[in-house]
Design a protein around this motif. Sequence first.
Motif, PDB file in Angstrom:
ATOM      1  N   LEU A   1       0.805  -1.219   0.000  1.00 35.76           N
ATOM      2  CA  LEU A   1       0.000   0.000   0.000  1.00 35.76           C
ATOM      3  C   LEU A   1       0.840   1.271   0.000  1.00 35.76           C
ATOM      4  CD1 LEU A   1      -2.823  -1.043   2.487  1.00 35.76           C
ATOM      5  CD2 LEU A   1      -2.822  -1.164  -0.015  1.00 35.76           C
ATOM      6  N   SER A   2       2.144   1.150   0.164  1.00 36.94           N
ATOM      7  CA  SER A   2       3.001   2.346   0.197  1.00 36.94           C
ATOM      8  C   SER A   2       3.011   3.089  -1.141  1.00 36.94           C
ATOM      9  CB  SER A   2       4.431   1.951   0.578  1.00 36.94           C
ATOM     10  OG  SER A   2       5.007   1.115  -0.423  1.00 36.94           O
ATOM     11  N   ALA A   3       2.623   2.414  -2.199  1.00 39.17           N
ATOM     12  CA  ALA A   3       2.629   3.037  -3.531  1.00 39.17           C
ATOM     13  C   ALA A   3       1.390   3.889  -3.786  1.00 39.17           C
ATOM     14  CB  ALA A   3       2.731   1.956  -4.604  1.00 39.17           C
ATOM     15  N   TYR A   4       0.443   3.904  -2.851  1.00 39.16           N
ATOM     16  CA  TYR A   4      -0.831   4.584  -3.085  1.00 39.16           C
ATOM     17  C   TYR A   4      -1.122   5.620  -1.992  1.00 39.16           C
ATOM     18  CZ  TYR A   4      -1.319   0.228  -5.703  1.00 39.16           C
ATOM     19  OH  TYR A   4      -1.095  -0.843  -6.528  1.00 39.16           O
ATOM     20  N   LYS A   5      -1.931   6.572  -2.358  1.00 41.29           N
ATOM     21  CA  LYS A   5      -2.477   7.512  -1.380  1.00 41.29           C
ATOM     22  C   LYS A   5      -3.946   7.155  -1.195  1.00 41.29           C
ATOM     23  CE  LYS A   5      -3.130  12.405  -0.314  1.00 41.29           C
ATOM     24  NZ  LYS A   5      -2.976  13.810  -0.796  1.00 41.29           N
ATOM     25  N   ILE A   6      -4.231   6.501  -0.094  1.00 38.57           N
ATOM     26  CA  ILE A   6      -5.589   6.021   0.165  1.00 38.57           C
ATOM     27  C   ILE A   6      -6.283   6.984   1.106  1.00 38.57           C
ATOM     28  CG2 ILE A   6      -6.976   4.117   1.056  1.00 38.57           C
ATOM     29  CD1 ILE A   6      -4.751   2.228   0.259  1.00 38.57           C
ATOM     30  N   ASP A   7      -7.257   7.704   0.582  1.00 33.75           N
ATOM     31  CA  ASP A   7      -8.022   8.684   1.343  1.00 33.75           C
ATOM     32  C   ASP A   7      -9.278   8.019   1.895  1.00 33.75           C
ATOM     33  OD1 ASP A   7      -9.298  10.845   2.414  1.00 33.75           O
ATOM     34  OD2 ASP A   7      -9.613  11.916   0.531  1.00 33.75           O
ATOM     35  N   GLN A   8      -9.382   7.933   3.200  1.00 34.47           N
ATOM     36  CA  GLN A   8     -10.524   7.272   3.831  1.00 34.47           C
ATOM     37  C   GLN A   8     -11.716   8.210   4.049  1.00 34.47           C
ATOM     38  OE1 GLN A   8     -10.313   3.692   5.154  1.00 34.47           O
ATOM     39  NE2 GLN A   8      -8.919   3.932   3.433  1.00 34.47           N
ATOM     40  N   LYS A   9     -11.583   9.481   3.604  1.00 31.74           N
ATOM     41  CA  LYS A   9     -12.620  10.467   3.918  1.00 31.74           C
ATOM     42  C   LYS A   9     -13.752  10.496   2.900  1.00 31.74           C
ATOM     43  CE  LYS A   9      -9.264  13.436   6.274  1.00 31.74           C
ATOM     44  NZ  LYS A   9      -8.601  14.759   6.296  1.00 31.74           N
ATOM     45  N   GLY A  10     -13.512   9.957   1.697  1.00 33.60           N
ATOM     46  CA  GLY A  10     -14.548   9.991   0.676  1.00 33.60           C
ATOM     47  C   GLY A  10     -15.668   9.000   0.962  1.00 33.60           C
ATOM     48  N   ASP A  11     -16.744   9.118   0.188  1.00 31.21           N
ATOM     49  CA  ASP A  11     -17.863   8.194   0.340  1.00 31.21           C
ATOM     50  C   ASP A  11     -17.462   6.806  -0.137  1.00 31.21           C
ATOM     51  OD1 ASP A  11     -19.493  10.210   1.302  1.00 31.21           O
ATOM     52  OD2 ASP A  11     -20.263  10.739  -0.692  1.00 31.21           O
ATOM     53  N   ALA A  12     -17.857   5.812   0.619  1.00 37.02           N
ATOM     54  CA  ALA A  12     -17.545   4.438   0.243  1.00 37.02           C
ATOM     55  C   ALA A  12     -18.389   4.011  -0.948  1.00 37.02           C
ATOM     56  CB  ALA A  12     -17.793   3.509   1.429  1.00 37.02           C
ATOM     57  N   LYS A  13     -17.739   3.376  -1.903  1.00 39.13           N
ATOM     58  CA  LYS A  13     -18.450   2.806  -3.045  1.00 39.13           C
ATOM     59  C   LYS A  13     -18.788   1.352  -2.742  1.00 39.13           C
ATOM     60  CE  LYS A  13     -14.979   3.743  -5.768  1.00 39.13           C
ATOM     61  NZ  LYS A  13     -14.157   4.681  -5.003  1.00 39.13           N
ATOM     62  N   THR A  14     -19.874   0.896  -3.318  1.00 43.67           N
ATOM     63  CA  THR A  14     -20.209  -0.527  -3.250  1.00 43.67           C
ATOM     64  C   THR A  14     -19.710  -1.179  -4.525  1.00 43.67           C
ATOM     65  OG1 THR A  14     -22.164  -0.167  -1.870  1.00 43.67           O
ATOM     66  CG2 THR A  14     -22.052  -2.226  -3.112  1.00 43.67           C
ATOM     67  N   VAL A  15     -18.811  -2.119  -4.359  1.00 40.33           N
ATOM     68  CA  VAL A  15     -18.185  -2.779  -5.509  1.00 40.33           C
ATOM     69  C   VAL A  15     -18.669  -4.223  -5.569  1.00 40.33           C
ATOM     70  CG1 VAL A  15     -16.017  -3.381  -6.644  1.00 40.33           C
ATOM     71  CG2 VAL A  15     -16.157  -1.308  -5.235  1.00 40.33           C
ATOM     72  N   ALA A  16     -19.326  -4.554  -6.681  1.00 39.71           N
ATOM     73  CA  ALA A  16     -19.782  -5.927  -6.878  1.00 39.71           C
ATOM     74  C   ALA A  16     -18.606  -6.801  -7.302  1.00 39.71           C
ATOM     75  CB  ALA A  16     -20.878  -5.958  -7.941  1.00 39.71           C
ATOM     76  N   LEU A  17     -18.444  -7.921  -6.650  1.00 43.67           N
ATOM     77  CA  LEU A  17     -17.392  -8.869  -6.973  1.00 43.67           C
ATOM     78  C   LEU A  17     -18.021 -10.167  -7.458  1.00 43.67           C
ATOM     79  CD1 LEU A  17     -15.024  -8.427  -3.878  1.00 43.67           C
ATOM     80  CD2 LEU A  17     -14.848  -7.330  -6.113  1.00 43.67           C
ATOM     81  N   ILE A  18     -17.769 -10.509  -8.695  1.00 44.16           N
ATOM     82  CA  ILE A  18     -18.233 -11.787  -9.237  1.00 44.16           C
ATOM     83  C   ILE A  18     -17.000 -12.685  -9.303  1.00 44.16           C
ATOM     84  CG2 ILE A  18     -19.324 -12.961 -11.174  1.00 44.16           C
ATOM     85  CD1 ILE A  18     -20.728 -10.356 -11.833  1.00 44.16           C
ATOM     86  N   LEU A  19     -16.966 -13.673  -8.428  1.00 43.86           N
ATOM     87  CA  LEU A  19     -15.745 -14.433  -8.203  1.00 43.86           C
ATOM     88  C   LEU A  19     -15.723 -15.739  -8.994  1.00 43.86           C
ATOM     89  CD1 LEU A  19     -15.391 -14.003  -4.336  1.00 43.86           C
ATOM     90  CD2 LEU A  19     -14.643 -12.469  -6.167  1.00 43.86           C
ATOM     91  N   ALA A  20     -14.541 -16.137  -9.384  1.00 38.20           N
ATOM     92  CA  ALA A  20     -14.341 -17.445  -9.997  1.00 38.20           C
ATOM     93  C   ALA A  20     -14.217 -18.492  -8.888  1.00 38.20           C
ATOM     94  CB  ALA A  20     -13.088 -17.436 -10.873  1.00 38.20           C
ATOM     95  N   GLY A  21     -14.173 -19.753  -9.264  1.00 41.26           N
ATOM     96  CA  GLY A  21     -14.053 -20.810  -8.276  1.00 41.26           C
ATOM     97  C   GLY A  21     -13.118 -21.910  -8.727  1.00 41.26           C
ATOM     98  N   ASN A  22     -12.199 -21.575  -9.631  1.00 47.70           N
ATOM     99  CA  ASN A  22     -11.304 -22.598 -10.168  1.00 47.70           C
ATOM    100  C   ASN A  22     -10.277 -23.086  -9.149  1.00 47.70           C
ATOM    101  OD1 ASN A  22     -10.472 -19.860 -10.575  1.00 47.70           O
ATOM    102  ND2 ASN A  22      -8.805 -20.546 -11.896  1.00 47.70           N
ATOM    103  N   ILE A  23      -9.814 -22.191  -8.268  1.00 49.39           N
ATOM    104  CA  ILE A  23      -8.900 -22.609  -7.204  1.00 49.39           C
ATOM    105  C   ILE A  23      -9.374 -21.986  -5.887  1.00 49.39           C
ATOM    106  CG2 ILE A  23      -6.974 -22.828  -8.834  1.00 49.39           C
ATOM    107  CD1 ILE A  23      -5.805 -20.280  -7.724  1.00 49.39           C
ATOM    108  N   PRO A  24      -9.023 -22.564  -4.751  1.00 48.65           N
ATOM    109  CA  PRO A  24      -9.528 -22.079  -3.470  1.00 48.65           C
ATOM    110  C   PRO A  24      -9.152 -20.622  -3.205  1.00 48.65           C
ATOM    111  CG  PRO A  24      -8.527 -24.244  -3.217  1.00 48.65           C
ATOM    112  CD  PRO A  24      -8.195 -23.784  -4.603  1.00 48.65           C
ATOM    113  N   LEU A  25     -10.143 -19.839  -2.801  1.00 49.45           N
ATOM    114  CA  LEU A  25      -9.963 -18.432  -2.422  1.00 49.45           C
ATOM    115  C   LEU A  25      -9.379 -17.578  -3.550  1.00 49.45           C
ATOM    116  CD1 LEU A  25      -8.660 -18.881   1.248  1.00 49.45           C
ATOM    117  CD2 LEU A  25     -10.887 -17.967   0.543  1.00 49.45           C
TER     118      LEU A  25
END
Length: 354
Positions: free
Chosen positions: A80-104
């Motif tokens: 995470l050192s490569a990024y500037k992560i601002d926690q003050k903005g509104d949280a987005k809801t991100v849909a994750l459609i996951l594969a299942g070919n290997i565990p996790l």
Amino acid sequence: MTLETKKSVFVELGKFLSQFSEGASAQKSDVLYNDIFFDDFENLISLSQSHNGWYTPEQVYFSIQSWAEALTTENIEKWLSAYKIDQKGDAKTVALILAGNIPLVGFHDFLSVLITGNKALIKTSSNDQHLLPFLAKYLIAVDENLKGSITFAEGKLENFDAVIATGSNNTARYFEYYFKDKPSIIRKNRNSAAILTGKETTAELEALGEDIFRYFGLGCRNVSKLFIPKDYSFDTFFQAIFKYQDVIHYEKYANNYDYNKAVFLMSNFKLLDNGFLTLKEDSSYASPISSVFYEYYESLEDLQKRLQDDTDQIQCIVSNNLTTDSIAFGETQKPQLWDYADNVDTITFLLTTK
């Protein structure tokens, strides 16, 4: 939750996962909530193969150990050192459609969404419906503030701001149409290749066997294609990978081996075969389970150009530093947190999506 708090929560998860290994799982006194979760997770691991025949205990433990090694304070800070992560903005809801070919296989997307301060709306694969929800429960036990940021969807995905979807080339076309109005990362089929020169040591070729056989070859980081020089002899290769012969004792793998070998032979293809793996000369990158394709190259310079042109089909390349960003033999299934699928920076996507 602050970014530092989120980091610490995932470090705790890493400590929890570090307790589990095949035949040697043991509780550690400094791990939180072992009284609630340890035995249940061991039971879940033992049941995983009944949920998905490819999820043998060996493969599930390997995945768990890989994530235990990744989720350390040092690794998370470096990532995470490569990024500037601002926690003050509104949280987005991100849909994750996951594969299942290997565990996790979808855990990195899950981690990325939460660590950037967003909410994860998760559609698990029917092939992997139990492991991630269990780990989510553990995270919420460590910090209940995460409860509102993690949702597992049963039916249609609704009310989300962006999407990360992983599937086949066919499902990707559907995803691209269905989510055309949303910011998205859509992942398609990719495969991995190895470049051999004939000068590899037996140890390196043994390690290449790990790249081929880990997860039975089901992952996009599994080597499914070999590039070899003219007059290459496979004798040393076959001797080196003989240690993986027990793979043929797993029914689902054996069924694939028998079926694919029969199809190749009926088509009069010339095959090399050692009883648990077939090698077929083919220009494609995507070989079926229990088979690896190979192709001859005239010069490394021409091959490097070919691989550059085929970047969108390749997940990673194994070699002795013969290409930029090549991976050492035996290391394909040990990606770091900063190794992104399809080379698409998920964190940057999440931070820049409006």
